[in-house]
Design a protein around this motif. Structure first.
Motif, PDB file in Angstrom:
ATOM      1  N   GLU A   1       0.998  -1.317  -0.053  1.00  0.00           N
ATOM      2  CA  GLU A   1       0.060   0.054   0.024  1.00  0.00           C
ATOM      3  C   GLU A   1       1.002   1.139  -0.028  1.00  0.00           C
ATOM      4  O   GLU A   1       0.660   2.150  -0.471  1.00  0.00           O
ATOM      5  N   GLN A   2       1.780   1.281   0.910  1.00  0.00           N
ATOM      6  CA  GLN A   2       2.583   2.396   0.738  1.00  0.00           C
ATOM      7  C   GLN A   2       3.478   2.338  -0.381  1.00  0.00           C
ATOM      8  O   GLN A   2       3.619   3.773  -0.845  1.00  0.00           O
ATOM      9  N   PHE A   3       4.034   1.357  -1.025  1.00  0.00           N
ATOM     10  CA  PHE A   3       4.700   1.556  -2.342  1.00  0.00           C
ATOM     11  C   PHE A   3       3.618   1.911  -3.393  1.00  0.00           C
ATOM     12  O   PHE A   3       4.038   2.975  -4.187  1.00  0.00           O
ATOM     13  N   LEU A   4       2.566   1.725  -3.473  1.00  0.00           N
ATOM     14  CA  LEU A   4       1.672   2.033  -4.355  1.00  0.00           C
ATOM     15  C   LEU A   4       1.139   3.493  -4.248  1.00  0.00           C
ATOM     16  O   LEU A   4       1.136   4.333  -5.272  1.00  0.00           O
ATOM     17  N   SER A   5       1.259   4.136  -3.113  1.00  0.00           N
ATOM     18  CA  SER A   5       0.787   5.490  -2.871  1.00  0.00           C
ATOM     19  C   SER A   5       1.840   6.418  -3.302  1.00  0.00           C
ATOM     20  O   SER A   5       1.540   7.535  -3.793  1.00  0.00           O
ATOM     21  N   VAL A   6       3.093   5.968  -3.166  1.00  0.00           N
ATOM     22  CA  VAL A   6       4.212   6.793  -3.820  1.00  0.00           C
ATOM     23  C   VAL A   6       4.231   6.672  -5.353  1.00  0.00           C
ATOM     24  O   VAL A   6       4.523   7.731  -6.109  1.00  0.00           O
ATOM     25  N   THR A   7       4.312   5.326  -5.985  1.00  0.00           N
ATOM     26  CA  THR A   7       4.478   5.170  -7.325  1.00  0.00           C
ATOM     27  C   THR A   7       3.485   5.608  -8.267  1.00  0.00           C
ATOM     28  O   THR A   7       3.725   6.165  -9.266  1.00  0.00           O
ATOM     29  N   LEU A   8       2.273   5.431  -7.643  1.00  0.00           N
ATOM     30  CA  LEU A   8       0.946   5.906  -8.436  1.00  0.00           C
ATOM     31  C   LEU A   8       0.490   7.294  -8.205  1.00  0.00           C
ATOM     32  O   LEU A   8      -0.427   7.580  -8.650  1.00  0.00           O
ATOM     33  N   LYS A   9       1.460   7.861  -7.625  1.00  0.00           N
ATOM     34  CA  LYS A   9       1.045   9.359  -7.444  1.00  0.00           C
ATOM     35  C   LYS A   9       0.962  10.090  -8.670  1.00  0.00           C
ATOM     36  O   LYS A   9       1.641  10.141  -9.486  1.00  0.00           O
ATOM     37  N   PRO A  10      -0.359  10.731  -8.905  1.00  0.00           N
ATOM     38  CA  PRO A  10      -0.642  11.244 -10.320  1.00  0.00           C
ATOM     39  C   PRO A  10       0.406  12.321 -10.605  1.00  0.00           C
ATOM     40  O   PRO A  10       0.850  13.151  -9.733  1.00  0.00           O
ATOM     41  N   SER A  11       0.335  12.761 -11.773  1.00  0.00           N
ATOM     42  CA  SER A  11       1.354  13.697 -12.362  1.00  0.00           C
ATOM     43  C   SER A  11       0.505  15.150 -12.187  1.00  0.00           C
ATOM     44  O   SER A  11      -0.571  15.106 -12.604  1.00  0.00           O
ATOM     45  N   ASN A  12       1.214  16.278 -12.324  1.00  0.00           N
ATOM     46  CA  ASN A  12       0.596  17.634 -12.251  1.00  0.00           C
ATOM     47  C   ASN A  12       0.619  18.090 -13.534  1.00  0.00           C
ATOM     48  O   ASN A  12       0.516  19.424 -13.597  1.00  0.00           O
ATOM     49  N   THR A  13       0.992  17.293 -14.648  1.00  0.00           N
ATOM     50  CA  THR A  13       0.931  17.878 -15.849  1.00  0.00           C
ATOM     51  C   THR A  13      -0.257  18.274 -16.339  1.00  0.00           C
ATOM     52  O   THR A  13      -1.175  17.684 -16.285  1.00  0.00           O
ATOM     53  N   PRO A  14      -0.298  19.653 -16.810  1.00  0.00           N
ATOM     54  CA  PRO A  14      -1.557  20.165 -17.312  1.00  0.00           C
ATOM     55  C   PRO A  14      -2.287  19.291 -18.452  1.00  0.00           C
ATOM     56  O   PRO A  14      -1.469  18.598 -19.181  1.00  0.00           O
ATOM     57  N   ARG A  15      -3.346  19.238 -18.536  1.00  0.00           N
ATOM     58  CA  ARG A  15      -4.142  18.621 -19.723  1.00  0.00           C
ATOM     59  C   ARG A  15      -3.979  18.992 -20.844  1.00  0.00           C
ATOM     60  O   ARG A  15      -3.609  18.162 -21.925  1.00  0.00           O
ATOM     61  N   LEU A  16      -3.404  20.407 -21.072  1.00  0.00           N
ATOM     62  CA  LEU A  16      -3.090  20.911 -22.362  1.00  0.00           C
ATOM     63  C   LEU A  16      -1.961  20.229 -22.906  1.00  0.00           C
ATOM     64  O   LEU A  16      -1.780  19.748 -24.366  1.00  0.00           O
ATOM     65  N   MET A  17      -0.804  20.068 -22.094  1.00  0.00           N
ATOM     66  CA  MET A  17       0.318  19.659 -22.559  1.00  0.00           C
ATOM     67  C   MET A  17       0.252  17.895 -22.695  1.00  0.00           C
ATOM     68  O   MET A  17       0.704  17.174 -23.613  1.00  0.00           O
ATOM     69  N   THR A  18      -0.675  17.148 -21.852  1.00  0.00           N
ATOM     70  CA  THR A  18      -1.108  15.867 -22.298  1.00  0.00           C
ATOM     71  C   THR A  18      -1.522  15.658 -23.408  1.00  0.00           C
ATOM     72  O   THR A  18      -1.227  14.898 -24.118  1.00  0.00           O
ATOM     73  N   LEU A  19      -2.614  16.464 -23.824  1.00  0.00           N
ATOM     74  CA  LEU A  19      -3.175  16.184 -24.898  1.00  0.00           C
ATOM     75  C   LEU A  19      -2.265  16.637 -26.228  1.00  0.00           C
ATOM     76  O   LEU A  19      -2.376  15.626 -27.182  1.00  0.00           O
ATOM     77  N   TYR A  20      -1.337  17.516 -25.977  1.00  0.00           N
ATOM     78  CA  TYR A  20      -0.504  17.973 -27.258  1.00  0.00           C
ATOM     79  C   TYR A  20       0.434  16.763 -27.281  1.00  0.00           C
ATOM     80  O   TYR A  20       0.870  16.317 -28.416  1.00  0.00           O
ATOM     81  N   LYS A  21       1.066  15.938 -26.140  1.00  0.00           N
ATOM     82  CA  LYS A  21       1.952  15.061 -26.468  1.00  0.00           C
ATOM     83  C   LYS A  21       1.188  13.708 -26.868  1.00  0.00           C
ATOM     84  O   LYS A  21       1.927  12.950 -27.794  1.00  0.00           O
TER      85      LYS A  21
END
Length: 611
Positions: free
Chosen positions: A188-208
């Motif tokens: 549980e501790q490993f997942l909470s750190v590893t699966l931490k969501p990125s703060n990348t804006p949606r516009l940048m994600t859509l572009y990539k």
């Protein structure tokens, strides 16, 4: 405004608000504070709605669902679901290299392996345990093999071979009540750190994602186009064969009808006539030797062969080869030791050449192309192809062999023809490699195969190589195929790549010293061809043409010892550069009245540097 129009307008406004929200989110992410302030003010003055960022909430929600599913499958002992989620959602750079992740994964495999024994040691669960032991063995032989050198994990490698792990002292800790909760907390501790969501804006994600998807779509379309071309060629070939078979069958049928009509009037059909008909009938389906050796005098022989020829054939089950990690392959080909590179190149070649013709081989080649093994679609430097420049002879040779294997297949040739740098690299190999080099030999064979798609380019490269060979062993050998060499060289004068012209002109000047070649050149109107390519804005080119024409119209006979005298110097195609004699002092550049001369080649340097 009716309800439909109102709904449509509402959708437009919602989309606009969402788009403006993404723009604001990106500006805030990049800390354009003043721009954000102006943006808010202008949107407000125009009455534009700006939606609040919802990308983070969506990502958080997705992450929570994945984490919940992983923990649920851990609790339920569902190893298949768990490791499927683990593979898909844990980044490869974490699960493949991070020590904590590798250790946790090892213990998770142990947990799922002994899960049936912990639940209750019934007969059904024992059978399930045996199945999981098999899965655990597979893991120990693959991903878990690296941990066998670590003392902490070494004892667990005996687990598959212990009849009753629950009673074995080495594994008693695995069956204590505290072991599973402790492992679950670590997970549980490993997942909470590893699966931490990125703060990348949606516009940048859509572009990539949009750029990547467009590129992938283009690659896929190109592959589909190649596959369609291959199928069309195959269908045209089959249609042509069917058409020929049909025409042959019509002719034979007409003759047989005539023969049947003749039998009505008492005319007999000879065995020799029947034999000739059978040969014509089966020649397109069976080897000629088989037809001729078949005894058609036995009743039913011909009809049996006919029925057999149209009987449906049962398809053979062809196993598919396991998939490869192409990104890791490319990385090892770029950064690995020379021995590793050689072994990988050999394995890749064997995977293609030793696969079964048909679906299996097509699948291997398609995997190479779709994963861009030779980095055709890469915007960075072509690292894999640059192995042709390796300082290690075996690496160069095995890279050339792999290219030759690609060129052996139509789709492979189509893929190679789309790599702009390939021509330059292959030309370098022809110039630098020794004449007897296996690398050079494989490049030449590959070029001959590629000539099916790019004949003019390939003829140029082969001509360069042939002339090198001829000039090294005596220019007289060029006369044996002089017409073809002259044809290729004059065609290349009009090639769009003007950098090859000095080589073409130098080669023409060199071989025109042979009287028989001069005569063939006059018959081919080479002088008129040269005049057509003269350009007022290029005096150097015109001067080279004049030297060639002067050589063409020369009445001098080639000296009897010219081949032997020039053997060591004649090891490259000519250009307008000064020829270096066997002296350490270089000659001055040619004046207007001096003839076209050869360049300084690497071998010429070697010869002149020996004191």
């Amino acid at each position: 405004m009716n309800s439909r129009e109102a709904a449509k307008m509402g959708d437009i406004l919602a989309t606009e608000a969402d788009l403006l929200g993404m723009i604001k989110e990106y500006l805030k992410f990049e800390e354009f504070e003043e721009t954000v302030h102006s943006f808010d003010k202008e949107c407000q003055s125009k009455g534009k709605l700006v939606s609040k960022p919802r990308g983070s909430a969506l990502r958080d929600s997705k992450t929570r669902v994945i984490q919940k599913d992983l923990l649920s499958s851990f609790d339920d002992g569902d190893h298949k679901v768990f490791f499927e989620l683990w593979t898909e959602n844990i980044p490869s750079e974490v699960k493949d290299t991070d020590a904590e992740a590798l250790s946790l994964e090892f213990y998770l495999h142990i947990h799922f392996t002994i899960y049936p024994l912990r639940r209750h040691p019934g007969r059904h669960d024992r059978a399930e345990f045996e199945e999981r032991i098999s899965y655990f063995k597979q893991y120990l032989e693959t991903r878990g093999a690296a941990l066998s050198q670590t003392t902490e994990f070494l004892s667990y490698y005996a687990l598959p071979f212990v009849p009753n792990p629950t009673a074995h002292p080495s594994f008693k800790n695995l069956f204590q009540d505290s072991w599973i909760p402790e492992l679950r907390d670590k997970l549980e501790q490993f997942l909470s750190v590893t699966l931490k969501p990125s703060n990348t804006p949606r516009l940048m994600t859509l572009y990539k994602e949009g750029g990547r998807s467009t590129k992938e779509a283009m690659q896929q379309l190109q592959l589909q186009l190649v596959e369609s071309d291959r199928r069309i060629t195959s269908y045209v070939r089959k249609f042509s064969k069917m058409q020929a078979d049909y025409q042959n069958l019509i002719g034979i049928t007409a003759e047989l009808v005539d023969s049947l009509e003749a039998t009505v009037s008492g005319k007999m059909i000879s065995p020799e006539y029947l034999q000739s008909v059978y040969v014509r009938l089966f020649s397109s389906q069976t080897r000629q030797s088989v037809v001729q050796s078949t005894d058609f005098t036995r009743p039913g022989t011909a009809s049996s062969m006919l029925r057999f020829s149209i009987a449906p054939q049962r398809p053979k089950d062809v196993p598919m080869l396991p998939s490869l990690d192409y990104e890791k392959l490319k990385k090892d080909l770029a950064d690995g030791a020379d021995r590793l590179k050689s072994l990988l190149l050999q394995a890749l070649r064997w995977r293609l050449t030793r696969s079964l013709p048909g679906e299996q081989r097509d699948t291997v080649l398609q995997a190479y192309i779709s994963n861009d093994l030779l980095e055709r679609y890469s915007t960075k430097q072509k690292i894999v192809l640059h192995l042709l420049r390796s300082t290690n002879e075996i690496v160069r040779q095995y890279m050339a062999r792999l290219i030759n294997a690609f060129a052996s297949l139509a789709e492979g040739r189509a893929y190679l023809s789309q790599i702009p740098i390939l021509l330059k690299l292959l030309t370098e190999v022809l110039r630098k490699e020794d004449k007897e080099s296996l690398t050079r030999e494989n490049v030449l064979v590959a070029l001959q195969k590629l000539s099916l798609r790019e004949p003019i380019i390939t003829d140029y490269l082969i001509c360069v190589c042939v002339l090198n060979d001829c000039l090294c062993t005596g220019k007289r050998k060029c006369a044996e195929n002089g017409k073809h060499v002259l044809k290729v060289l004059t065609d290349l004068l009009g090639h769009e790549n003007h950098e090859i012209r000095p080589y073409v002109n130098g080669a023409l000047y060199s071989i025109l010293c042979i009287p028989s070649v001069r005569q063939e050149a006059k018959e081919m109107s080479v002088e008129e061809i040269l005049r057509c390519y003269s350009r007022e804005e290029n005096p150097d080119l015109n001067r080279q043409f004049e030297f060639i024409i002067k050589q063409l119209n020369s009445a001098e006979e080639e000296g009897p010892e010219s081949d032997d005298e020039e053997e060591e110097d004649d090891n490259d195609i000519m250009t307008n550069m000064a020829k270096v004699k066997r002296k350490s002092t270089p000659l001055p550049q040619p004046s207007v009245d001096e003839p076209l001369q050869r360049p300084v080649t690497p071998s010429s340097h070697r010869n002149t540097s020996v004191g």
